[in-house]
Scaffold this active site. Sequence first.
Site, PDB file in Angstrom:
ATOM      1  N   ARG A 312      13.860  20.772  32.279  1.00 22.92           N
ATOM      2  CA  ARG A 312      13.469  21.444  31.203  1.00 22.92           C
ATOM      3  C   ARG A 312      12.526  20.742  30.230  1.00 22.92           C
ATOM      4  O   ARG A 312      11.563  21.463  29.664  1.00 22.92           O
ATOM      5  CB  ARG A 312      14.726  21.702  30.250  1.00 22.92           C
ATOM      6  CG  ARG A 312      15.714  22.608  31.004  1.00 22.92           C
ATOM      7  CD  ARG A 312      16.810  23.420  30.050  1.00 22.92           C
ATOM      8  NE  ARG A 312      16.056  24.435  29.232  1.00 22.92           N
ATOM      9  CZ  ARG A 312      15.764  24.208  28.141  1.00 22.92           C
ATOM     10  NH1 ARG A 312      15.897  23.163  27.326  1.00 22.92           N
ATOM     11  NH2 ARG A 312      15.210  25.244  27.560  1.00 22.92           N
ATOM     12  N   CYS A 343       7.580   9.869  41.040  1.00 22.26           N
ATOM     13  CA  CYS A 343       6.092   9.530  40.979  1.00 22.26           C
ATOM     14  C   CYS A 343       5.219  10.653  40.554  1.00 22.26           C
ATOM     15  O   CYS A 343       4.338  11.329  41.215  1.00 22.26           O
ATOM     16  CB  CYS A 343       5.610   9.305  42.366  1.00 22.26           C
ATOM     17  SG  CYS A 343       6.653   7.863  42.873  1.00 22.26           S
TER      18      CYS A 343
HETATM   19  N1  LLP Z   1      20.073  38.229  31.787  1.00 21.24           N
HETATM   20  C1  LLP Z   1      19.186  38.226  32.444  1.00 21.24           C
HETATM   21  C2  LLP Z   1      18.717  39.446  33.271  1.00 21.24           C
HETATM   22  C3  LLP Z   1      18.233  37.086  32.671  1.00 21.24           C
HETATM   23  O1  LLP Z   1      17.293  37.074  33.118  1.00 21.24           O
HETATM   24  C4  LLP Z   1      18.961  36.063  31.851  1.00 21.24           C
HETATM   25  C5  LLP Z   1      18.294  34.590  31.863  1.00 21.24           C
HETATM   26  C6  LLP Z   1      20.186  35.882  31.079  1.00 21.24           C
HETATM   27  C7  LLP Z   1      20.764  37.119  31.253  1.00 21.24           C
HETATM   28  C8  LLP Z   1      20.549  34.733  30.501  1.00 21.24           C
HETATM   29  O2  LLP Z   1      20.058  34.468  29.215  1.00 21.24           O
HETATM   30  P1  LLP Z   1      20.440  33.453  28.366  1.00 21.24           P
HETATM   31  O3  LLP Z   1      21.529  33.922  27.428  1.00 21.24           O
HETATM   32  O4  LLP Z   1      20.870  32.029  28.982  1.00 21.24           O
HETATM   33  O5  LLP Z   1      19.552  33.166  27.654  1.00 21.24           O
HETATM   34  N2  LLP Z   1      15.498  28.136  32.812  1.00 21.24           N
HETATM   35  C9  LLP Z   1      14.941  28.608  31.393  1.00 21.24           C
HETATM   36  C10 LLP Z   1      15.859  29.886  30.928  1.00 21.24           C
HETATM   37  C11 LLP Z   1      15.557  30.911  32.145  1.00 21.24           C
HETATM   38  C12 LLP Z   1      16.623  32.311  31.496  1.00 21.24           C
HETATM   39  C13 LLP Z   1      16.386  33.300  32.715  1.00 21.24           C
HETATM   40  N3  LLP Z   1      16.750  34.447  32.674  1.00 21.24           N
HETATM   41  C14 LLP Z   1      15.510  27.630  30.362  1.00 21.24           C
HETATM   42  O6  LLP Z   1      15.851  26.509  30.977  1.00 21.24           O
HETATM   43  O7  LLP Z   1      15.082  27.610  29.243  1.00 21.24           O
END
Ligand code: LLP
Length: 418
Positions: A312, A343
């Site tokens: 992140r 690296c």
């Molecule tokens: N529903 C859908 C269709 C999604 O694409 C996502 C997250 C969620 C629910 C859940 O979202 P949340 O409540 O967690 O915001 N790797 C990134 C975040 C990617 C989110 C992808 N989709 C990070 O580390 O910030």
Amino acid sequence: MSHFEYRDGRLFAEDVAISDIAAAVKTPFYCYSSSTLIDQYQAMADALAVVNGRICYAIKANSNQAVIRTLAKLGAGADVVSEGEARRALAAGISASEIVFSGVGKTRSEMQFAINAGIGQFNVESVGELDVLNEVAIEQEKIATVVFRVNPDVDAHTHDKISTGRKEDKFGIDIDLAPDLYEHAMELPGILPVGLAVHIGSQLTTLNPFQEAFSRVAAMVNALRAAGFDVNRLDLGGGLGIVYDGETPPEPQDYAAVVAETVGDLDVELTFEPGRVLVGNAGLLVTSVIQVKETATKRFVVVDAAMNDFIRPTLYDAIHAVATVAERSGESTYVSEIVGPVCETGDILASNTHLPTLEENDLICFKSAGAYGAVMASSYNTRPPIPEIMVNHRDFSVIRPRPSYDEILSLDHLPHWL
Ligand code: LLP
């Protein structure tokens, strides 16, 4: 109340000292607090009870089965985006009818698996996908329950890489095309369209984008009904932000109030897909100092966790608060770069952070690492995937062990000509 706090100068997760876990499993590792998971789930569930909302936890945020099961025991369903995630949700005890299958690219074989398993809802993102799903359902003599994920063209005002609801993003179907999709779906015997879904991005720290998106969805529900279509379900996605570094995200109640105000009168079943808000603040990444290296311009604290364990900071320029595991308040601090051994110049876990003097084997931790931490890890530089630990009051358990080097090397197979 936080379940991570100092007691007599030592950082604890619930009633277990982090340094005791480190002695038992070696660093680096992820440490989750089960009580925090429960509190966060309960706070969200209580808030959404006002609108009679169902929670399908977005397991992409943290898909360890111990985490899923903890939430499942409280009543959570699951939002999955791959067959692998569907299998995890089922294995962790979530019934197929409580699983929604999202994602912009479900393969035919993933659909076959999901329909056969009885997955309760498919969030469809294109006409092509709808047609394939219809074919697969007919092959299995089943009917797939579908909601259309619409793209409302709303800017979530979050990091560019986690914004999903703008016209130019790959996600969803232009909201204005929803009536055409419904019309088309009526001709497909394998498809039962029941409503709409929307998810405009992640780590939202203001309510306005939700308000705008949900209002557009509500207007479309009315338009669809006026055209004679049945709309009895809305899936309002996830996206609610958490505190990493001084943000002031909305409280779950305020989010629920926006839901009530925008779609509360529509008489639809509501599903939510929160991920980060349930698990983000329930996890720490614990790491040890390998070296402190001072150059002409910087002070680098080299630790044993790296970008492959926790992407992140480098991928989203995310700032995670850093703390020493032994309490060091009151000491002089130095501006430091916390970097890993990989690296790559981008292997920075925290920049311009203020830390006391550190030496080899000192333990530090990154906070709010429960969401999108372990799940995004890779084994770049042949670094073994790091263990995950769950604490529950005085107890802790290794919920994913660190593989041995033999296990890692045995995954490669030499071709016969070598
Ligand atoms: N529903 C859908 C269709 C999604 O694409 C996502 C997250 C969620 C629910 C859940 O979202 P949340 O409540 O967690 O915001 N790797 C990134 C975040 C990617 C989110 C992808 N989709 C990070 O580390 O910030």
